[in-house]
Design a protein around this motif. Structure first.
Motif, PDB file in Angstrom:
ATOM      1  N   ALA A   3       6.147  20.058 -50.502  1.00  0.00           N
ATOM      2  CA  ALA A   3       6.458  21.273 -51.261  1.00  0.00           C
ATOM      3  C   ALA A   3       5.361  22.326 -51.160  1.00  0.00           C
ATOM      4  CB  ALA A   3       6.752  20.916 -52.719  1.00  0.00           C
TER       5      ALA A   3
ATOM      6  N   TRP B  54      13.146  23.425 -53.101  1.00  0.00           N
ATOM      7  CA  TRP B  54      12.905  23.561 -54.538  1.00  0.00           C
ATOM      8  C   TRP B  54      11.831  24.592 -54.850  1.00  0.00           C
ATOM      9  CZ3 TRP B  54      15.091  22.172 -58.995  1.00  0.00           C
ATOM     10  CH2 TRP B  54      16.163  21.283 -58.931  1.00  0.00           C
TER      11      TRP B  54
ATOM     12  N   THR C  24       6.844  21.226 -58.496  1.00  0.00           N
ATOM     13  CA  THR C  24       7.737  20.281 -57.823  1.00  0.00           C
ATOM     14  C   THR C  24       6.977  19.021 -57.428  1.00  0.00           C
ATOM     15  OG1 THR C  24       9.095  22.087 -56.956  1.00  0.00           O
ATOM     16  CG2 THR C  24       9.254  19.977 -55.829  1.00  0.00           C
TER      17      THR C  24
END
Length: 370
Positions: A41, A95, A315
């Motif tokens: 992420a 995300w 995340t």
């Protein structure tokens, strides 16, 4: 994406038999996915900082689909682990960028509600995706849900390519500015609380299949039904947290963590009763996800809605909890504690989570940790 992370939890016996590995090794497919999101992420969020949201999100979905196809085609545990990691990197990228887009669109005053809507995809996964994937995997083999998820990801990519504006870009920022925003001590307390809360219920839920079949003595057909109930509870909990989290963030998050601990204590003591075990799995869903939108909104309030790195680390913190919880739960499952081990581990983590949540509540209006 929410479905793929936890559908393995309901298919541990099938994965174990299909890949000729132990149940705790099969649980590593959950752990490695979480690690991939945890690492991927922030790294991919920075690597794609100058790309338009549409291109980033579409590419992430294509990589996600490719990882699932590779896993479904292989009978090698090592290959499946690598494929899961690749799909997780794609998920983390999606995300991180998607959260920035959602938060910026809603504005800081409604950030918890915006996160509740976005995390509603995970809720839908728990309500429908995970139990349906579990039932399908029991009937068709564990690879079946992977093929379906790959196809759905490609459909989603096509929809986003058509619906998102091509010229839209993320708010311009620099890597130095992104790093500078991470100097707030309060932000890291939020990350710690996020990881601990997430890890507490995931430690037990990752092994829901053996908990229900071995500890409670229920047939395998009950597992997807219990997971459906867990998802329904999660829907109620995350809706509650999203709606009230902007008004009373820690007045909601702290009791939720306490109720996770109580639920896991009850599962440890009385999980051998089939009816009670199912009821406690439902309760775990209801309490487990309440704090999620609240904690993401705290990141937005600490750094602003346009900070991609801070959001990607949010995340990552969820997935630190998932990776750590599932790994520790697997170790406990393989220990002398047996099937009682995962809820015991989750109980300890939930109690520890009350510490940073309490500090965040006490210092909410002080500058010392900001």
């Amino acid at each position: 994406m929410g479905t793929t992370e936890l559908v393995v939890a309901g298919l541990l016996p099938q994965v174990s038999a299909g890949l000729d590995i132990t149940l705790s090794q099969a649980g590593l497919l959950i752990t490695v996915f979480a690690v991939g999101m945890m690492v991927g992420a922030p790294a991919m969020a920075m690597a794609t900082l100058r790309l338009p949201p549409r291109a980033t999100l579409v590419l992430a979905l294509v990589l996600f689909a490719a990882g699932h196809v590779a896993a479904a085609l292989s009978s090698s545990f090592a290959v499946v682990l690598v494929a899961r990691f690749a799909a997780a990197v794609a998920t983390g990228t999606f995300w991180a960028v998607g959260a920035v887009v959602a938060a910026a669109a809603a504005g800081p005053a409604a950030s918890a509600r915006a996160m509740g809507v976005m995390i509603g995809g995970v809720t839908l996964a728990n309500v429908l995706g995970v139990p349906l994937g579990t039932a399908g995997g029991q009937l068709l083999g564990w690879q079946g849900p992977f093929w379906v998820l790959a196809a759905l990801a490609l459909i989603a990519a096509a929809v986003l390519a058509r619906k998102l504006p091509a010229a839209e870009t993320r708010p311009q920022t620099s890597f130095a500015a992104e790093l500078a925003s991470l100097r707030r001590g309060r932000l890291w307390l939020v990350y710690l609380a996020t990881a601990l809360v997430q890890g507490s219920f995931v430690a037990a839920y990752s092994y829901v299949a053996p908990l229900l079949t071995e500890l409670a003595g229920l047939p395998e057909a009950v597992v997807p039904l219990a997971m459906f109930g867990y998802g329904a509870g999660a829907l109620a909990g995350i809706t509650f947290g999203g709606r009230l989290g902007d008004i009373h963030p820690f007045g909601i998050a702290i009791p939720a963590a306490g109720l996770i601990a109580v639920t896991l204590a009850a599962l440890t003591l009385w999980g051998g009763n089939g009816v009670l075990a199912v009821a406690l799995v439902l309760a775990l869903g209801a309490f487990g996800l309440v704090a999620n939108p609240i904690l993401v909104a705290q990141v937005v309030r600490a750094t602003g809605p346009v900070n991609t790195l801070a959001m990607s680390l949010s995340t990552s913190s969820f997935n630190v909890g998932i990776a750590g919880g599932s790994w520790l739960g697997g170790l406990a499952l393989s220990s002398s504690l047996g099937v009682h081990g995962p809820p015991v581990v989750g109980l300890v983590i939930a109690v520890v989570a009350l510490g940073p949540l309490g500090v965040l509540a006490i210092t909410r209006d002080k500058e010392v940790l900001r």
